[in-house]
Every structure is written in structure tokens, then in C-alpha cells.
Design an enzyme around this catalytic site. Structure first.
Site, mmCIF file in Angstrom:
data_model
loop_
_atom_site.group_PDB
_atom_site.id
_atom_site.type_symbol
_atom_site.label_atom_id
_atom_site.label_comp_id
_atom_site.label_asym_id
_atom_site.label_seq_id
_atom_site.Cartn_x
_atom_site.Cartn_y
_atom_site.Cartn_z
ATOM 1 N N ASN A 16 -6.781 -7.425 -6.672
ATOM 2 C CA ASN A 16 -6.382 -7.023 -5.324
ATOM 3 C C ASN A 16 -7.301 -7.628 -4.288
ATOM 4 O OD1 ASN A 16 -4.383 -5.207 -6.216
ATOM 5 N ND2 ASN A 16 -5.838 -3.505 -6.302
ATOM 6 N N ASP A 18 -9.142 -6.470 -1.189
ATOM 7 C CA ASP A 18 -9.525 -5.196 -0.583
ATOM 8 C C ASP A 18 -9.779 -5.396 0.920
ATOM 9 O OD1 ASP A 18 -9.413 -4.154 -3.124
ATOM 10 O OD2 ASP A 18 -11.582 -3.787 -3.309
ATOM 11 N N GLY A 44 -9.530 -4.905 -7.066
ATOM 12 C CA GLY A 44 -8.587 -4.711 -8.175
ATOM 13 C C GLY A 44 -9.378 -4.253 -9.385
ATOM 14 N N ASP A 245 -21.330 2.845 -0.719
ATOM 15 C CA ASP A 245 -19.915 2.516 -0.962
ATOM 16 C C ASP A 245 -19.640 2.733 -2.453
ATOM 17 O OD1 ASP A 245 -17.378 1.488 -1.174
ATOM 18 O OD2 ASP A 245 -17.855 -0.480 -0.341
ATOM 19 N N GLY A 250 -16.638 3.108 -10.756
ATOM 20 C CA GLY A 250 -16.063 3.291 -12.093
ATOM 21 C C GLY A 250 -15.822 1.961 -12.784
ATOM 22 N N ASP A 251 -15.486 0.953 -12.013
ATOM 23 C CA ASP A 251 -15.267 -0.374 -12.601
ATOM 24 C C ASP A 251 -16.588 -0.979 -13.082
ATOM 25 O OD1 ASP A 251 -12.582 -0.098 -11.919
ATOM 26 O OD2 ASP A 251 -12.910 -0.979 -9.939
HETATM 27 O O1 RIB Z 1 -11.597 0.771 -8.393
HETATM 28 C C1 RIB Z 1 -11.701 0.185 -7.115
HETATM 29 C C2 RIB Z 1 -10.527 -0.705 -6.873
HETATM 30 O O2 RIB Z 1 -9.358 0.081 -6.792
HETATM 31 C C3 RIB Z 1 -10.564 -1.459 -5.566
HETATM 32 O O3 RIB Z 1 -11.224 -2.695 -5.677
HETATM 33 C C4 RIB Z 1 -9.096 -1.572 -5.197
HETATM 34 O O4 RIB Z 1 -8.615 -2.865 -5.225
HETATM 35 C C5 RIB Z 1 -8.354 -0.667 -6.174
HETATM 36 O O5 RIB Z 1 -7.732 -1.391 -7.147
#
Ligand code: RIB
Length: 298
Positions: A16, A18, A44, A245, A250-251
């Protein structure tokens, strides 16, 4: 790709663009709030997790889709800069790239709206094209920002460890969960998947233990993480940091956990590393922009 050259991790997931506004507080429905500034970041969940793992030293391949637009071209180029194999990130000329509209408060808290765009057109054909790469990888890492049919096909193709981060929260067919080795929900995702309350650690352990996955790692933000296995539960505390931020925290956790497992760590040790990686990420703005290198994770 030669079979002798497998990846540590293959990520099937979203990319994505952002669009981020820094706001004094997240607006109520019907309210307009003036931002103090805005930025564009690569995001994303799939691409963020791929980036986190690659920056921590893992060899990573990505499967996904972008639109035929500048956002998509920049998202692919960003992954390639981090050494991620993007040969199976295809360009869909029929739809735009995924977009995420993000409000970030001064506390670091966020609210996100995702318009999936090309992520919604990822299909079993994308997985079939990448099946050899997926089968050869030590780990398949997936989330819920691409269609479940594609995820199911990838689980079938995988020969290594399958890790699912069930985000954003959604009900899932039990057959999908049955193919997952490690599940990484946050507390609200765990509540939805288990249909049980998760208001304290005892309830978190009970809810995680009710799911048909052997290893469940529950992320709890500043509260760290809970590792729930058939043999018992272990809580891992997070370092105290000042968050600016939390987008992509989680990613960062999922990518770091996968990277550590690929290096041969046990789940508990990988979780201890992942909470530290996520703690670094929340001290910086942006999603992929915030992912730390190995030297930056104490
Ligand atoms: O987990 C964060 C992500 O969630 C953001 O980068 C956004 O693009 C959404 O997919």
C-alpha cells in the site's frame, strides 16, 4: 529461481501507499480535524513485514500486486532497495495500487482506512506462478490484506513453517487455520477469532489455547507478547519507549519473528527479539521507513 537458492521467507501479502496525517487527535465521525503535517510512506502489511525481515538479514521473496501507477512503481522499487525479490509482485493494469489513509496522533496511536486496490485482485494464479519459490522457502508469512483464496493456495504450496498474522481482523475458515503453524494475532484479532473475552492475561491464554493452531503468539503493544503453546504459556515484556507512530509495529514484530526463526531461533527467543524490534519501530515515523536493522535492535 534455482531450487538450490531458496529464500528464508516468502511473504504473500499487500503493498500500500500510506498517506499519513499527523493529527492532535483522531477525528470523531462527522468531524474535521486540522493536521499538523502529512507524509507519504511505503506500507501494506505484507510489504512491511517483508521489509522488516529483510532489514534484519533474512533473504526474502514477495508475492503480491500493485496497480500500473507511480505508487506501485515506487512500492516495488522500495522493496528491491531492501534486497527483496519482487519478480512475483505483478502489475495489474485494471486497478490502482492499494492506498492506506492514516491518522497518527501525537501519542503514536493511529486509525487506518485501507482501500485495497490491486491487493484485492491477488489470486491463485499469482500463487501458482510463485509456487516453486513458496515451496522452497523455510517460512511462508501471510496476513489478511489479500484474498483468502490466494492465502489458502499458498498454504497448500508451502513446505516450510506457515506463519499467519490475521490482520486486519476477520473471521477465518477453520480449514485455513488448520494449515497454520504459528498464528500472530493482536488482542482484538484474538477475541474475534476465538469468540472469547481477552480482558486480562488469563483470558488471553485461554482464548489462544482454544484455537486450532499449536503455537499462538499474541501481540499486546506496550504489554509485550504472550506465547501460548500446547505445553504452556510464556509472557515476554516489551522495553519501555516513547512511541511517536505505532503504524506497522505489528508488522515489525511479525517480520522480526520470522527472521529470527529463519536463523534457527526457538519461538520464545524469536519473540524476545521481535518485541525489541517493534519497540524500535514505534519510535520512528512511517511503516517500512521505521523498520530497524539488526544493529539497531539491542
Ligand atoms: O500494519 C500497518 C499497515 O496497515 C499500513 O502500512 C497500511 O498500509 C495498512 O496496510
Amino acid at each position: 529461481m534455482a531450487m538450490s537458492d531458496p529464500y528464508d521467507i516468502v511473504v504473500l501479502g499487500s503493498l500500500n501507499q500510506d498517506l499519513v496525517a499527523r493529527v492532535p487527535r483522531i477525528p470523531e465521525p462527522g468531524e474535521t480535524v486540522l493536521a499538523t503535517g502529512h507524509s507519504t510512506f511505503a506500507g501494506g502489511k505484507g510489504a512491511n513485514q517483508a521489509t522488516a525481515a529483510a532489514r534484519l538479514g533474512a533473504r526474502v521473496g514477495m508475492v503480491g500486486r500493485v496497480g500500473d501507477d507511480d505508487f506501485g512503481r515506487r512500492l516495488i522499487a522500495g522493496l528491491a532497495t531492501d534486497g527483496i525479490d519482487t519478480q512475483f509482485v505483478t502489475v495489474d493494469p485494471t486497478v490502482g495500487s492499494g492506498l492506506a489513509l492514516i491518522n497518527v496522533e501525537e501519542s503514536g496511536e493511529n486509525a487506518i482506512t485501507v482501500s485495497p486496490g490491486a491487493n484485492a485482485t491477488v489470486g491463485v494464479d499469482d500463487v501458482a506462478a510463485a509456487a516453486e519459490m513458496i515451496a522452497a522457502a523455510s517460512i511462508l508469512l501471510i496476513q489478511l490484506e489479500v484474498p483468502v483464496a490466494a492465502l489458502a493456495a499458498a498454504i497448500t504450496a508451502a513446505r516450510g513453517t506457515v506463519i499467519l498474522n490475521p490482520a486486519p481482523a476477520a473471521a477465518l475458515p477453520s480449514e485455513l487455520l488448520a494449515g497454520v503453524d504459528i498464528l500472530i494475532p493482536n488482542e482484538s484479532e484474538l477475541a474475534l477469532l476465538s469468540a472469547l473475552p481477552v480482558t486480562d492475561n488469563t483470558e488471553v491464554v485461554a482464548a489462544a489455547g482454544s484455537l486450532p493452531v499449536d503455537d499462538v503468539v499474541v501481540t499486546m503493544g506496550a504489554g509485550g507478547a504472550m506465547v501460548v503453546k500446547r505445553s504452556g504459556a510464556t509472557h515476554v515484556a516489551a522495553p519501555t519507549v516513547t512511541a511517536v507512530d505505532t503504524t506497522g509495529a505489528g508488522d515489525a514484530f511479525c517480520g522480526a519473528l520470522a527472521a529470527e526463526l529463519a536463523r534457527g531461533a526457538y519461538v520464545e527467543a524469536a519473540v524476545r527479539f521481535a518485541v525489541r524490534a517493534a519497540a524500535v519501530a514505534v519510535t520512528r515515523h512511517g511503516a517500512q521507513a521505521a523498520m530497524p536493522t539488526r544493529d539497531e535492535v539491542s
